[in-house]
Design a protein around this motif. Structure first.
Motif, PDB file in Angstrom:
ATOM      1  N   LEU A  14       0.835  -1.207   0.000  1.00  0.00           N
ATOM      2  CA  LEU A  14       0.000   0.000   0.000  1.00  0.00           C
ATOM      3  C   LEU A  14       0.867   1.253   0.000  1.00  0.00           C
ATOM      4  CD1 LEU A  14      -3.045   0.447  -0.049  1.00  0.00           C
ATOM      5  CD2 LEU A  14      -3.012   0.678   2.436  1.00  0.00           C
ATOM      6  N   LYS A  15       1.980   1.237   0.734  1.00  0.00           N
ATOM      7  CA  LYS A  15       2.899   2.382   0.737  1.00  0.00           C
ATOM      8  C   LYS A  15       3.528   2.585  -0.642  1.00  0.00           C
ATOM      9  CE  LYS A  15       4.199   1.897   5.621  1.00  0.00           C
ATOM     10  NZ  LYS A  15       5.300   1.534   6.557  1.00  0.00           N
ATOM     11  N   HIS A  16       3.943   1.485  -1.282  1.00  0.00           N
ATOM     12  CA  HIS A  16       4.570   1.581  -2.604  1.00  0.00           C
ATOM     13  C   HIS A  16       3.600   2.162  -3.637  1.00  0.00           C
ATOM     14  CE1 HIS A  16       7.830  -0.486  -0.850  1.00  0.00           C
ATOM     15  NE2 HIS A  16       8.291  -1.102  -1.930  1.00  0.00           N
ATOM     16  N   LEU A  17       2.346   1.794  -3.525  1.00  0.00           N
ATOM     17  CA  LEU A  17       1.354   2.259  -4.496  1.00  0.00           C
ATOM     18  C   LEU A  17       1.150   3.774  -4.422  1.00  0.00           C
ATOM     19  CD1 LEU A  17      -1.285  -0.609  -4.139  1.00  0.00           C
ATOM     20  CD2 LEU A  17       0.060  -0.096  -6.184  1.00  0.00           C
ATOM     21  N   HIS A  18       1.475   4.362  -3.289  1.00  0.00           N
ATOM     22  CA  HIS A  18       1.301   5.806  -3.123  1.00  0.00           C
ATOM     23  C   HIS A  18       2.573   6.584  -3.438  1.00  0.00           C
ATOM     24  CE1 HIS A  18      -2.357   4.453  -1.109  1.00  0.00           C
ATOM     25  NE2 HIS A  18      -2.796   5.699  -1.167  1.00  0.00           N
ATOM     26  N   ASN A  19       3.568   5.899  -4.021  1.00  0.00           N
ATOM     27  CA  ASN A  19       4.814   6.540  -4.431  1.00  0.00           C
ATOM     28  C   ASN A  19       5.001   6.297  -5.924  1.00  0.00           C
ATOM     29  OD1 ASN A  19       7.818   6.304  -5.112  1.00  0.00           O
ATOM     30  ND2 ASN A  19       7.917   7.294  -3.107  1.00  0.00           N
ATOM     31  N   LYS A  20       5.085   7.384  -6.710  1.00  0.00           N
ATOM     32  CA  LYS A  20       5.105   7.241  -8.171  1.00  0.00           C
ATOM     33  C   LYS A  20       6.215   6.306  -8.653  1.00  0.00           C
ATOM     34  CE  LYS A  20       5.857   9.688 -12.518  1.00  0.00           C
ATOM     35  NZ  LYS A  20       6.164  10.978 -13.182  1.00  0.00           N
ATOM     36  N   GLU A  21       7.442   6.480  -8.141  1.00  0.00           N
ATOM     37  CA  GLU A  21       8.565   5.673  -8.623  1.00  0.00           C
ATOM     38  C   GLU A  21       8.357   4.190  -8.332  1.00  0.00           C
ATOM     39  OE1 GLU A  21       8.892   8.618  -7.090  1.00  0.00           O
ATOM     40  OE2 GLU A  21       9.516   9.659  -8.931  1.00  0.00           O
ATOM     41  N   ARG A  22       7.702   3.889  -7.229  1.00  0.00           N
ATOM     42  CA  ARG A  22       7.447   2.498  -6.874  1.00  0.00           C
ATOM     43  C   ARG A  22       6.135   1.996  -7.458  1.00  0.00           C
ATOM     44  NH1 ARG A  22       9.284   2.703  -0.461  1.00  0.00           N
ATOM     45  NH2 ARG A  22      11.524   2.957  -0.857  1.00  0.00           N
ATOM     46  N   PHE A  23       5.219   2.936  -7.697  1.00  0.00           N
ATOM     47  CA  PHE A  23       3.919   2.544  -8.248  1.00  0.00           C
ATOM     48  C   PHE A  23       4.067   1.900  -9.621  1.00  0.00           C
ATOM     49  CE2 PHE A  23       0.446   3.477 -11.162  1.00  0.00           C
ATOM     50  CZ  PHE A  23      -0.651   2.948 -10.484  1.00  0.00           C
ATOM     51  N   ILE A  24       4.836   2.521 -10.506  1.00  0.00           N
ATOM     52  CA  ILE A  24       4.909   2.065 -11.896  1.00  0.00           C
ATOM     53  C   ILE A  24       5.412   0.628 -12.012  1.00  0.00           C
ATOM     54  CG2 ILE A  24       6.090   2.437 -14.106  1.00  0.00           C
ATOM     55  CD1 ILE A  24       5.710   5.478 -13.581  1.00  0.00           C
ATOM     56  N   PRO A  25       6.534   0.249 -11.379  1.00  0.00           N
ATOM     57  CA  PRO A  25       6.944  -1.159 -11.488  1.00  0.00           C
ATOM     58  C   PRO A  25       5.972  -2.124 -10.818  1.00  0.00           C
ATOM     59  CG  PRO A  25       8.400   0.058  -9.996  1.00  0.00           C
ATOM     60  CD  PRO A  25       7.550   1.068 -10.686  1.00  0.00           C
ATOM     61  N   LEU A  26       5.326  -1.691  -9.734  1.00  0.00           N
ATOM     62  CA  LEU A  26       4.361  -2.557  -9.062  1.00  0.00           C
ATOM     63  C   LEU A  26       3.112  -2.756  -9.930  1.00  0.00           C
ATOM     64  CD1 LEU A  26       3.943  -4.136  -6.469  1.00  0.00           C
ATOM     65  CD2 LEU A  26       2.923  -2.096  -5.444  1.00  0.00           C
ATOM     66  N   ALA A  27       2.664  -1.680 -10.556  1.00  0.00           N
ATOM     67  CA  ALA A  27       1.530  -1.789 -11.476  1.00  0.00           C
ATOM     68  C   ALA A  27       1.883  -2.677 -12.665  1.00  0.00           C
ATOM     69  CB  ALA A  27       1.106  -0.402 -11.949  1.00  0.00           C
ATOM     70  N   ALA A  28       3.110  -2.529 -13.175  1.00  0.00           N
ATOM     71  CA  ALA A  28       3.561  -3.342 -14.303  1.00  0.00           C
ATOM     72  C   ALA A  28       3.589  -4.819 -13.940  1.00  0.00           C
ATOM     73  CB  ALA A  28       4.937  -2.883 -14.774  1.00  0.00           C
ATOM     74  N   LYS A  29       4.046  -5.157 -12.734  1.00  0.00           N
ATOM     75  CA  LYS A  29       4.053  -6.556 -12.297  1.00  0.00           C
ATOM     76  C   LYS A  29       2.634  -7.120 -12.254  1.00  0.00           C
ATOM     77  CE  LYS A  29       8.309  -6.578  -9.562  1.00  0.00           C
ATOM     78  NZ  LYS A  29       8.904  -6.733  -8.209  1.00  0.00           N
ATOM     79  N   THR A  30       1.704  -6.280 -11.829  1.00  0.00           N
ATOM     80  CA  THR A  30       0.303  -6.708 -11.802  1.00  0.00           C
ATOM     81  C   THR A  30      -0.177  -7.031 -13.210  1.00  0.00           C
ATOM     82  OG1 THR A  30      -0.098  -5.289  -9.882  1.00  0.00           O
ATOM     83  CG2 THR A  30      -2.030  -6.050 -11.103  1.00  0.00           C
ATOM     84  N   LEU A  31       0.121  -6.138 -14.155  1.00  0.00           N
ATOM     85  CA  LEU A  31      -0.296  -6.359 -15.546  1.00  0.00           C
ATOM     86  C   LEU A  31       0.415  -7.555 -16.169  1.00  0.00           C
ATOM     87  CD1 LEU A  31      -1.610  -3.597 -15.112  1.00  0.00           C
ATOM     88  CD2 LEU A  31      -0.890  -2.965 -17.412  1.00  0.00           C
ATOM     89  N   ILE A  32       1.695  -7.726 -15.851  1.00  0.00           N
ATOM     90  CA  ILE A  32       2.447  -8.865 -16.391  1.00  0.00           C
ATOM     91  C   ILE A  32       1.788 -10.180 -15.978  1.00  0.00           C
ATOM     92  CG2 ILE A  32       4.627 -10.141 -16.156  1.00  0.00           C
ATOM     93  CD1 ILE A  32       5.987  -7.324 -16.030  1.00  0.00           C
ATOM     94  N   SER A  33       1.348 -10.263 -14.732  1.00  0.00           N
ATOM     95  CA  SER A  33       0.667 -11.475 -14.257  1.00  0.00           C
ATOM     96  C   SER A  33      -0.623 -11.717 -15.025  1.00  0.00           C
ATOM     97  CB  SER A  33       0.369 -11.354 -12.759  1.00  0.00           C
ATOM     98  OG  SER A  33       1.555 -11.234 -12.014  1.00  0.00           O
ATOM     99  N   ILE A  34      -1.393 -10.645 -15.235  1.00  0.00           N
ATOM    100  CA  ILE A  34      -2.665 -10.780 -15.965  1.00  0.00           C
ATOM    101  C   ILE A  34      -2.402 -11.196 -17.405  1.00  0.00           C
ATOM    102  CG2 ILE A  34      -4.651  -9.492 -16.855  1.00  0.00           C
ATOM    103  CD1 ILE A  34      -4.554  -7.839 -14.259  1.00  0.00           C
ATOM    104  N   ILE A  35      -1.408 -10.563 -18.042  1.00  0.00           N
ATOM    105  CA  ILE A  35      -1.104 -10.871 -19.448  1.00  0.00           C
ATOM    106  C   ILE A  35      -0.647 -12.317 -19.591  1.00  0.00           C
ATOM    107  CG2 ILE A  35       0.407 -10.335 -21.396  1.00  0.00           C
ATOM    108  CD1 ILE A  35       0.520  -7.420 -20.227  1.00  0.00           C
ATOM    109  N   ALA A  36       0.227 -12.767 -18.687  1.00  0.00           N
ATOM    110  CA  ALA A  36       0.777 -14.122 -18.789  1.00  0.00           C
ATOM    111  C   ALA A  36      -0.281 -15.200 -18.570  1.00  0.00           C
ATOM    112  CB  ALA A  36       1.909 -14.293 -17.774  1.00  0.00           C
ATOM    113  N   ILE A  37      -1.264 -14.906 -17.744  1.00  0.00           N
ATOM    114  CA  ILE A  37      -2.275 -15.916 -17.417  1.00  0.00           C
ATOM    115  C   ILE A  37      -3.518 -15.791 -18.288  1.00  0.00           C
ATOM    116  CG2 ILE A  37      -3.799 -16.775 -15.588  1.00  0.00           C
ATOM    117  CD1 ILE A  37      -1.646 -15.796 -13.589  1.00  0.00           C
TER     118      ILE A  37
END
Length: 341
Positions: A248-271
Motif C-alpha cells: 500500500l505504501k509503494h502504491l502511493h509513491n510514483k517511482e514504486r507505483f509504476i513497477p508494481l503496477a507493471a508486475k500486476t499487468l504482467i501477471s494478468i497478461i501471462a495468465i
C-alpha cells in the motif's frame, strides 16, 4: 440413451415468452407474423403470448398496418415503462461513502440519476433507500455494486467494513420479492467496458484507488472470470515479496507505483492474455501508461502485450455494466431437461 425433450410445458412457455419479448425490444413494433419469423415460433404461439402480455401491460397494441387489400395486421410494441430497474453502486473516497444510483425503464433509458454521500453505509440505510425507490417506481429489479468480494449475494472482504459478511442479496430479495443482483465493482466495470468494445472478447480492468488495495475485473471469451469462491481479480494478493502494508505504501509513491503496477499487468497478461487492459483509479495517471507498457515489455514479448489505456472516470462503464447485469436478471434463462433411461 437420451430420449426426446420432456414436455416441460412451464419451462417451454417461459422460454417462448422471453423470445417474444426480446424480439419486440429489438423492434419499433411487430406483428404476429414478423415476431414469428424473428423467433422461429408459430404465429398461433406468438398470438397467445401477445394476448397474455397485453393483459399484464408489458406489451401495447399500436395502430394497425396499412392494408394492402386484406384485413390489416395488428401491431404490437414492447412497453418499456411497464416497470423500472434500480442501479446502485457504493464507493469509498477520502473516508466518505458515495451512493450513485440510476433509475431506468426496461430499455435501459435513464429516468432519474443522483449521488448521495454518507459517513456510514449499513444494511438498514440501503434497505430504507430501496424502500423509497420502490414506493416511487414500479421497481422490478435492483442491482447493487460494492467494492468487495461477493459470493451468492453475500459480501465478504469489502472496502466498506460495515457491509462485510452481510447476505445483502437474500435479505433484500426476501423482503421486496423482486430480482436483486449484488456484484463486485470491478466485475461490473469490466462488463461495461466489454459492452463498449464488442469486437474484443477478453478484457481486463485494474483499478488503483487511494488508501485501498488494487482490484481487477476480467472477462475471458465473453464471460466474467469470477473463480470458484468469487475471489478472481483480487490482484493485491499476488506474491510481490512484500507485506500488504508495504504494498500500500509503494502504491502511493510514483517511482514504486509504476513497477508494481507493471508486475500486476504482467501477471494478468501471462495468465489471461487479454486484448485490452484498462487502468483506472486516482493513484494511476494517463502519463504513467507508457512507462508501465515499457516495464511490461521487459518481460512480455511485444506481440503478446495488449492495448493498455487509462480511464480517469469509470462511472459510465460501471453503470453500464450494472445496468446490463440488472436487466439480464429479469430474463428467463431456464433450459429444458433431457429424460434419461
Amino acid at each position: 440413451m437420451n430420449k426426446p425433450l420432456s414436455n416441460n410445458t412451464a419451462a417451454l412457455k417461459k422460454i417462448n415468452i422471453e423470445l417474444v419479448k426480446t424480439s419486440l425490444k429489438n423492434l419499433e413494433y411487430g406483428t404476429k407474423s414478423s415476431i414469428a419469423q424473428a423467433t422461429g415460433l408459430s404465429v398461433g404461439t406468438c398470438g397467445n403470448i401477445l394476448k397474455e402480455l397485453l393483459v399484464t401491460g408489458e406489451v401495447l397494441e399500436v395502430s394497425h398496418e396499412e392494408s394492402s387489400g386484406g384485413r390489416p395486421a395488428r401491431r404490437f410494441k414492447y412497453n418499456e415503462n411497464y416497470g423500472f430497474i434500480g442501479c446502485i453502486y457504493i464507493s469509498l473516497k477520502n473516508d466518505i461513502r458515495w451512493v450513485n444510483y440510476r433509475i431506468t425503464n426496461l430499455r435501459g433509458e435513464k429516468i432519474e440519476e443522483d449521488i448521495i454521500t454518507s459517513d456510514n453505509i449499513t444494511y438498514e440505510e440501503i434497505d430504507a433507500f430501496i424502500d423509497q425507490l420502490i414506493k416511487k417506481y414500479n421497481i422490478l429489479a435492483i442491482g447493487i455494486g460494492v467494492p468487495g468480494v461477493v459470493n451468492e449475494g453475500v459480501i465478504g472482504i469489502c472496502d466498506i467494513p460495515e457491509l462485510a459478511n452481510i447476505n445483502l442479496g437474500e435479505r433484500l430479495k426476501e423482503k421486496y420479492k423482486i430480482e436483486v443482483t449484488i456484484e463486485n465493482d470491478m466485475n461490473l466495470t469490466v462488463y461495461g467496458i466489454y459492452k463498449h468494445h464488442k469486437k474484443e472478447t477478453s478484457v481486463a480492468v485494474v483499478t488503483f484507488i487511494e488508501n485501498s488495495f488494487p482490484g481487477s475485473g476480467i472477462i475471458v471469451d465473453g464471460n466474467i472470470l469470477k473463480g470458484s469462491t468469487k475471489f478472481a481479480g483480487e490482484v493485491s494478493f499476488l506474491p510481490f515479496d512484500m507485506s500488504r502494508e508495504d504494498q500500500l505504501k509503494h502504491l502511493h509513491n510514483k517511482e514504486r507505483f509504476i513497477p508494481l503496477a507493471a508486475k500486476t499487468l504482467i501477471s494478468i497478461i501471462a495468465i489471461i492474455n487479454p486484448q485490452i487492459i484498462v487502468l483506472t483509479g486516482g493513484l494511476c495517471k494517463s502519463e504513467y501508461v507508457d512507462d508501465i507498457y515499457n516495464n511490461c515489455l521487459q518481460i512480455i514479448p511485444k506481440e503478446h502485450i495488449p492495448n493498455i489505456s487509462y480511464i480517469e472516470d469509470i462511472h459510465n462503464d460501471y453503470m453500464q455494466g450494472l445496468l446490463s447485469t440488472t436487466l439480464e436478471s429479469l430474463a428467463y434463462h431456464g433450459t429444458l431437461m433431457l429424460k434419461q433411461n
